[in-house]
Motif scaffolding. Structure first.
Motif, PDB file in Angstrom:
ATOM      1  N   PRO B 164       0.833  -1.379   0.384  1.00 17.00           N
ATOM      2  CA  PRO B 164       0.064  -0.063   0.026  1.00 17.00           C
ATOM      3  C   PRO B 164       0.762   1.378   0.050  1.00 17.00           C
ATOM      4  N   ARG B 165       0.358   2.300  -0.609  1.00 13.43           N
ATOM      5  CA  ARG B 165       1.092   3.749  -0.633  1.00 13.43           C
ATOM      6  C   ARG B 165       1.001   4.260   0.828  1.00 13.43           C
ATOM      7  N   VAL B 166       1.888   4.807   1.227  1.00 11.94           N
ATOM      8  CA  VAL B 166       1.725   5.307   2.692  1.00 11.94           C
ATOM      9  C   VAL B 166       2.406   6.767   2.831  1.00 11.94           C
ATOM     10  N   HIS B 167       1.773   7.751   3.143  1.00 12.19           N
ATOM     11  CA  HIS B 167       2.346   8.997   3.360  1.00 12.19           C
ATOM     12  C   HIS B 167       2.718   9.322   4.701  1.00 12.19           C
ATOM     13  N   ILE B 168       3.960   9.734   4.645  1.00 14.60           N
ATOM     14  CA  ILE B 168       4.794  10.331   5.998  1.00 14.60           C
ATOM     15  C   ILE B 168       4.308  11.476   6.444  1.00 14.60           C
ATOM     16  N   VAL B 169       3.474  11.748   7.574  1.00 16.30           N
ATOM     17  CA  VAL B 169       3.402  12.756   8.070  1.00 16.30           C
ATOM     18  C   VAL B 169       4.300  13.293   9.314  1.00 16.30           C
ATOM     19  N   GLN B 170       4.784  14.341   9.245  1.00 17.53           N
ATOM     20  CA  GLN B 170       6.061  14.486  10.409  1.00 17.53           C
ATOM     21  C   GLN B 170       5.262  15.677  11.390  1.00 17.53           C
ATOM     22  N   SER B 171       5.041  15.351  12.378  1.00 18.06           N
ATOM     23  CA  SER B 171       4.515  16.299  13.525  1.00 18.06           C
ATOM     24  C   SER B 171       5.650  16.371  14.999  1.00 18.06           C
ATOM     25  N   GLU B 172       6.024  17.298  15.069  1.00 15.83           N
ATOM     26  CA  GLU B 172       6.583  17.569  16.316  1.00 15.83           C
ATOM     27  C   GLU B 172       7.920  16.530  16.495  1.00 15.83           C
ATOM     28  N   GLY B 173       8.517  16.135  15.485  1.00 13.23           N
ATOM     29  CA  GLY B 173       9.716  15.499  15.505  1.00 13.23           C
ATOM     30  C   GLY B 173       9.380  13.878  15.492  1.00 13.23           C
ATOM     31  N   SER B 174       8.109  13.609  15.621  1.00  9.23           N
ATOM     32  CA  SER B 174       7.666  12.190  15.259  1.00  9.23           C
ATOM     33  C   SER B 174       6.978  12.025  14.039  1.00  9.23           C
ATOM     34  N   PHE B 175       7.080  10.722  13.698  1.00  9.22           N
ATOM     35  CA  PHE B 175       6.583  10.536  12.296  1.00  9.22           C
ATOM     36  C   PHE B 175       5.385   9.572  12.532  1.00  9.22           C
ATOM     37  N   GLU B 176       4.475   9.721  11.594  1.00 10.81           N
ATOM     38  CA  GLU B 176       3.286   9.177  11.595  1.00 10.81           C
ATOM     39  C   GLU B 176       3.075   8.782  10.295  1.00 10.81           C
ATOM     40  N   LEU B 177       2.443   7.490  10.077  1.00  9.20           N
ATOM     41  CA  LEU B 177       2.372   7.101   8.866  1.00  9.20           C
ATOM     42  C   LEU B 177       0.853   6.792   8.382  1.00  9.20           C
ATOM     43  N   GLU B 178       0.383   7.387   7.159  1.00  5.71           N
ATOM     44  CA  GLU B 178      -0.915   7.321   6.915  1.00  5.71           C
ATOM     45  C   GLU B 178      -1.227   6.344   5.505  1.00  5.71           C
TER      46      GLU B 178
END
Lengths: 264, 275
Positions: B164-178
């Motif tokens: 699956p395609r994953v977008h990487i969201v960076q927030s306050e130094g931590s990464f989240e994968l959507e």
């Protein structure tokens, strides 16, 4: 819970790249490390051998031929003998994440040890004349005291010594050597731990000394056919020299232990 | 445990001496291979392969995992081989464990050496997250030469795996994968570099490719080589006394056969047929 065998011994205190840059091999590329041989190390065993390759230290004890202890279905009726093997890596044989975790949990037979013992049995099955030991089992007990690379080669050498010491009939003494191919395409004979880890290819070859044949080849890493063949060629040559010195040692030991005959 | 009588063994050895085999094959010929992909709907990729009597089922599950031990790999492959107890009496009790750890170890080392998934598209957060491909292999039936069947099935299963395609969201130094909202937004894996195993048995003085279970029982040695499409060697394991001279001859055969086999596999997957 995943079961994995880690080929790498890490984690090190520094990343592998920097190790590779600073590491300097102190001996010529085609020279093995200093070899220490000993037989009769274990008193109670039928035969035993001890081998040091640099810092790698392995001790092997042979029990038998004796009736099999653990009888499996059908096996006891075979007219050939069989070889069993038990490999134990000492908990201090190298520093690794795996081994420290092991020490905490308490250990059974690890996957790596099991693989090593199957390999060792397969090397010696065609070598030991098993027809001569019907319904018997020859048990090999291997302890790897310290592993600084080329442990399997050291195991094979030590087992050869132990079998000879136990006067078990074999077609030939088995010699073995590991060759690593470095990132600069150099052939490093008998690599230590750092060299094995940084290598792009690692080949272990075992061969009987008195036959133009090979017992076992294990290779990991990606190589072209030409490079691979020349590395095997080199390994065969070095293994033969190691084997010759091993034979000399065995002859010396025999002369030392020879009791003067009563008639003369 | 499979056993052959003395008479059977002598007959088999004689046949091979003449250059043919009991099932009519040449010495360097594979048994018919049949292949099915997408057999497990809940897996990300799957295949079922039959090589003569040997049958294996492979499922790939794609997950996002944490990076271990400061490696820079985008992808971590985890192989699990399970030998079904119903396939052979050899797989009962502790024997099964040694079989599966051996097969698993060989596959792992070949795939590591071949560096199959060196792909930009698969990059997540380097040093933090990586893809975790869990490859579960189940041996349903054994008719000799499990290694080759397993490696071919694994390769096809991976080639049909959808990531699956994953977008990487960076927030306050931590990464989240959507994960992309569109369930069809998937990438297929490139497996050109994936190796396949070719296994020979040494029977008498001859090497035979793709040994059946009778041949394996009569063999006095084995040579198993993993090659990729370029003909590079990724893993070798052999035991039993073999002539060093034979090696170079066999390796040329391996290189040629490996290439044909890999092309044929790729073609089959593309055209959706079986051979």
């Amino acid at each position: 819970m995943e079961r994995r065998i880690s080929q790498r011994y890490g984690p090190f205190f520094e990343p592998i790249h920097s190790l590779e840059r600073e590491y300097q091999r102190t001996r010529p590329n085609n020279a093995p490390r200093s070899l220490v041989l000993n037989t009769g190390t274990v008193v109670d065993a039928a035969g035993s051998g001890y081998v040091e390759l640099g810092k790698t230290k392995v001790i092997v004890a042979v029990q038998g031929p004796r009736p099999p202890i653990r009888i499996r279905g059908g096996v006891e009726n075979t007219m050939n003998g069989r070889i069993t093997c038990e490999v134990v890596k000492s908990s201090f044989c190298y520093y690794s994440y795996e081994s420290t975790r092991m020490a905490n949990v308490g250990r059974g037979v690890s996957e790596e040890e099991r693989l090593l013992s199957t390999r060792l049995v397969r090397v010696f099955e065609p070598i030991v004349i098993l027809d001569k030991y019907p319904k018997c089992s020859i048990d090999l007990y291997v302890v790897i005291l310290e592993d600084d690379g080329s442990a399997f080669a050291a195991m094979t050498l030590a087992t050869s010594l132990a079998l000879a010491d136990a006067s078990i009939e074999i077609i030939s003494v088995v010699s073995s050597v590991t060759v690593a191919i470095s990132t600069k395409q150099e052939y490093l004979v008998d690599p230590d731990r750092t060299e094995s880890e940084c290598a792009v290819g690692l080949i272990t070859v075992s061969l009987p000394l008195h036959a133009a044949q090979l017992c076992e080849i294990q290779h990991t890493g990606k190589l072209s056919i030409q490079v691979w063949l020349s590395a095997v060629q080199l390994a065969v040559e070095v293994a033969q020299t190691i084997g010759n010195s091993m034979c000399q040692f065995l002859l010396q030991e025999m002369e030392k232990n020879e009791t003067p005959s009563l008639c003369s | 445990m499979y056993a052959v009588s003395k008479a059977e063994k002598a007959y088999l050895l004689d046949t091979i001496e003449t250059g043919t085999r009991l099932d009519g094959r040449q010495l360097f010929e594979y048994r018919p291979i049949s292949l099915q992909v997408g057999v497990l709907p809940s897996a990300s990729g799957s295949s079922r392969l039959r090589l003569g009597e040997t049958e294996v089922l492979v499922g790939v599950k794609v997950e996002v995992g944490d990076v271990v031990e400061s490696s820079n790999d985008n992808v971590q492959l985890l192989f699990t081989v399970e030998c079904s107890g119903s396939a052979s009496a050899d797989f009962l009790g502790r024997e099964a464990e040694s079989w599966s750890s051996e097969l698993q170890n060989a596959l792992e080392s070949a795939y590591r050496a071949a560096n199959v998934f060196d792909d930009e598209r698969l990059s997540l957060v380097p040093g933090k997250f990586c893809w975790l491909f869990k490859v579960d292999i189940l041996v349903l039936d054994t008719g000799g030469n499990m290694m080759d069947a397993i490696s071919m099935a694994t390769r096809t299963a991976l080639s049909t795996t959808l990531v699956p395609r994953v977008h990487i969201v960076q927030s306050e130094g931590s990464f989240e994968l959507e994960i992309d909202d569109n369930p069809d937004a998937c990438d297929t894996l490139k497996v050109e570099k994936a190796p396949t195993f070719l296994t020979f048995s040494l029977i008498g003085n001859h090497f035979v490719l793709d040994p059946s279970i009778q041949e394996e029982t009569c063999a006095r040695g084995k040579l198993s080589v993993a090659v990729d499409a370029n003909g590079d060697i990724c893993h070798v394991y052999s035991f039993g006394l073999l002539d060093a001279v034979e090696l170079s001859r066999l390796l040329t055969i391996i290189k040629k056969t490996g290439k044909v086999l890999l092309n044929r596999l790729d073609e089959c997957v593309k055209n959706g047929e079986s051979s």
